[in-house]
Design an enzyme around this catalytic site. Structure first.
Site, PDB file in Angstrom:
ATOM      1  N   ASP A   6       1.791  -2.501   5.649  1.00 33.34           N
ATOM      2  CA  ASP A   6       1.157  -3.102   6.819  1.00 33.34           C
ATOM      3  C   ASP A   6       1.682  -4.533   6.939  1.00 33.34           C
ATOM      4  O   ASP A   6       2.446  -5.007   6.091  1.00 33.34           O
ATOM      5  CB  ASP A   6      -0.363  -3.036   6.702  1.00 33.34           C
ATOM      6  CG  ASP A   6      -0.892  -3.966   5.629  1.00 33.34           C
ATOM      7  OD1 ASP A   6      -0.097  -4.687   5.008  1.00 33.34           O
ATOM      8  OD2 ASP A   6      -2.108  -3.967   5.400  1.00 33.34           O
ATOM      9  N   SER A   7       1.259  -5.218   7.970  1.00 34.35           N
ATOM     10  CA  SER A   7       1.840  -6.541   8.230  1.00 34.35           C
ATOM     11  C   SER A   7       1.057  -7.659   7.563  1.00 34.35           C
ATOM     12  O   SER A   7       1.450  -8.812   7.632  1.00 34.35           O
ATOM     13  CB  SER A   7       1.849  -6.789   9.730  1.00 34.35           C
ATOM     14  OG  SER A   7       0.515  -6.894  10.199  1.00 34.35           O
ATOM     15  N   ASP A  28       0.376  -8.443  13.930  1.00 28.45           N
ATOM     16  CA  ASP A  28      -0.519  -8.367  15.084  1.00 28.45           C
ATOM     17  C   ASP A  28      -1.832  -9.052  14.772  1.00 28.45           C
ATOM     18  O   ASP A  28      -2.076  -9.458  13.639  1.00 28.45           O
ATOM     19  CB  ASP A  28      -0.796  -6.892  15.441  1.00 28.45           C
ATOM     20  CG  ASP A  28      -1.525  -6.162  14.317  1.00 28.45           C
ATOM     21  OD1 ASP A  28      -1.449  -6.611  13.150  1.00 28.45           O
ATOM     22  OD2 ASP A  28      -2.160  -5.134  14.589  1.00 28.45           O
ATOM     23  N   ASP A  61      -3.745   6.383   7.435  1.00 23.02           N
ATOM     24  CA  ASP A  61      -3.997   5.814   6.111  1.00 23.02           C
ATOM     25  C   ASP A  61      -5.444   5.377   6.082  1.00 23.02           C
ATOM     26  O   ASP A  61      -6.020   5.050   7.132  1.00 23.02           O
ATOM     27  CB  ASP A  61      -3.109   4.596   5.840  1.00 23.02           C
ATOM     28  CG  ASP A  61      -3.670   3.345   6.508  1.00 23.02           C
ATOM     29  OD1 ASP A  61      -3.520   3.220   7.735  1.00 23.02           O
ATOM     30  OD2 ASP A  61      -4.298   2.518   5.819  1.00 23.02           O
TER      31      ASP A  61
END
Lengths: 376, 376
Positions: free
Chosen positions: A92-93, A146, A271
């Site tokens: 993920d970010s 994001d 997930d």
């Protein structure tokens, strides 16, 4: 990365496909166990591979950036080499953790300043920086930076945030496209649709995200407290816009029922920490319903943990034994339940895929969903 | 139970033998992993069998009596059926835990009254009762009910306590001999030598215990804080008296070095929580010395955890990864280190046995003991 859409269900929007990455194939729909800090909690890598039959696992950029840190990961040759997991990895970010875990954080156009939950140290995540970090981690699939809005969220905040996420996406893509993988294999970048629970924003965001024409697309900002019906409504709006020839990843979802319902709407990847987190609290998901293993009713139930289960723990350990381990706060309790729950989630998506291919997904879904809700 | 003494070392008193029980053979000298509450903490039964190669594990009567309780164990068909471990099991008598864990406890001739550390409930352990409990647990080897004296211990207290332990032993034997195993297989009873660190008491106790002519004998009341030299001195006095044709079990010992030194004195069986407890704190024992896995020096050491190790964790995981898991407080850290340490202990006693059989035990001992002490 390559995606082959093999079949779309006729009575629903469910799809079966295959993603090819540098670290192997992923059959979709798929569930990705969460390996937050380079480890799926309480589970050995060989158990993930041989017993759970995970095809891809997830790592968390925020956690990995703080520990072990990029210096260690780079010298190791990336996360695959570091933790010994040779199949695909998605990261993920870090956005979600920055918002939910860190204390004081400040979101501006440039990026997000935050404090480490470990030592309070100050850090800055920018779209460009997060691309570089994920290049260094070396995941096969990396996520755009994001802002994940909370629920509920004011319309004006959701709109402004979504627009910033779109501007950030441009910066992510630019940085990603002008850099290369560090370890000799390709990586790919998935953008993320936002827009909270507002239909018009979700539609706008999905169209914007699709216009970037990346190799796969994700749906963020759901499963953050909204009713399931709202989640499904948003997922459907977005899936109908996102291109059919690319995988769709719904982030952070969910219960077994949530997963089946979203598969029916056209989602390919999931997930969630639920199977492992709830396992540690004694909750065991099965095809017949949910068991609370601490319950006295299992005290003398010497039947296998799950006669329909696919992993070794299901036939080897009895309900009574697992109940005893939970009551006695033994570590093995969480280990057994984690393996079971993850194997069950992987079985569930594999079954969904089989029924999509065989053409009876909808009737299977109608028969299994009510059972998944049962409290045993 | 049957014991075959295969060989005694010529330059030391080390012995190699085979114990036969209803649940299979045990090659001695042997180390028994401690499965306190029906689980070796953090370790799956299949890992014990396939990776650690444990031949016998230990259960704690005090803990099993309180949880899951005799009712559950009896309905399960005994501990082997309950936890799925099909190889031999030894249970302690509960004495040690009663003294060390419970709050208010009172020792009188009849037995010991104590309070559960779980809920404060009051219980009475008598020699007869503890035999019945261990019959119900169904261990292959069960231990006499004794008083384990603390260190240091006044001579008069040690003498009176030892004499009571001897009187209790008579009651244990009487009860054991007039009862039968509950699950269709034979069990055997080991008496326990006491006498604190007093040579004359140890000699007297060893002679008394030997006179009961049980199938094996144990040495208790050591490894309770006394210097290692005193432990070795007492073990030697006792081993020289206990019959050579029966296995000798030194309870609660110890470090890898302690085990090798006591094997040289004629001890055949050991148990200790050290390999698992210390593992959970990051201490890893190897044939080259001891590693503290939390140490910064391992941060970028991408070499295997233990190149000489025998279990899958040793080659699969790197020192840097295991260090990261410990620093991040991940559950997998303790799981990896527990498997490693237990596999190392089992390797160590197997190596000792091999060298006894090959006739070079003493020179092997002299070469390995200094290395076992190293801090890496």
């Amino acid at each position: 990365m390559k995606f082959d859409l093999i079949k779309t269900d006729e009575k629903s929007k469910a799809r079966a496909g295959v993603i090819e990455t540098a670290h192997g194939k992923i059959e979709t729909p798929i569930f990705m166990p969460v390996g937050t800090v380079a480890s799926v909690k309480g589970v050995h890598q060989r158990e993930l591979e041989e017993d759970i039959k995970a095809q891809i696992i997830l790592g968390n950029t925020y956690h990995l950036y703080l520990r072990p840190g990029l210096d260690v990961l780079e010298q190791a040759g990336g996360l695959h080499k570091f933790n010994g997991w040779e199949r695909p990895i998605l990261t993920d970010s870090g956005g979600y953790q920055v918002y939910s875990l860190s204390g004081t954080r400040k979101i501006v156009e440039e990026g997000v300043t935050f404090q480490s939950h470990i030592d309070g140290s100050r850090h800055l995540f920018t779209p460009e920086g997060v691309m570089d970090i994920q290049r260094t981690i070396g995941a096969d699939i990396i996520m755009a930076f994001d802002e994940c809005t909370p629920y509920p969220c004011e319309y004006s905040y959701a709109k402004n945030s979504m627009e910033m996420t779109h501007r950030w996406l441009k910066r992510c893509c630019d940085r990603f496209d002008e850099t290369e993988g560090k370890y000799g294999y390709d990586q790919t970048l998935f953008p993320i649709v936002q827009g909270s629970t507002y239909k018009d924003l979700r539609k706008e965001s999905a169209e914007k995200i699709a216009s970037f024409e990346r190799e796969g697309n994700a749906i963020g900002g759901l499963s953050v407290g909204e009713p399931a019906e709202e989640m499904y409504e948003m997922a459907e709006i977005v899936c109908d816009i996102l291109p059919a020839d690319k995988p769709r990843y719904l982030m952070g979802v969910g219960t077994p029922e949530n997963i089946i319902e979203n598969i029916a709407l056209g989602v390919d990847m999931f997930d969630c920490v639920m199977p492992t987190r709830n396992a540690r609290n004694g909750m065991v998901f099965t095809s017949e319903g949910i068991m609370n293993m601490k319950n006295k009713k299992w005290e003398k139930c010497f039947e296998p943990l799950d006669p329909n289960g696919t992993s070794f723990v299901d036939s080897f350990y009895s309900k009574a034994y697992v109940r005893h381990l939970f009551v006695s706060k033994e570590r093995l309790a969480g280990q057994i339940a984690s393996i079971h729950n993850l194997a069950f989630y992987l079985w569930l998506v594999k079954e969904a895929r089989r029924h999509i291919l065989e053409g009876d997904f909808t009737s299977w879904k109608d028969s299994i969903v009510p059972k998944l809700r049962n409290r045993l």
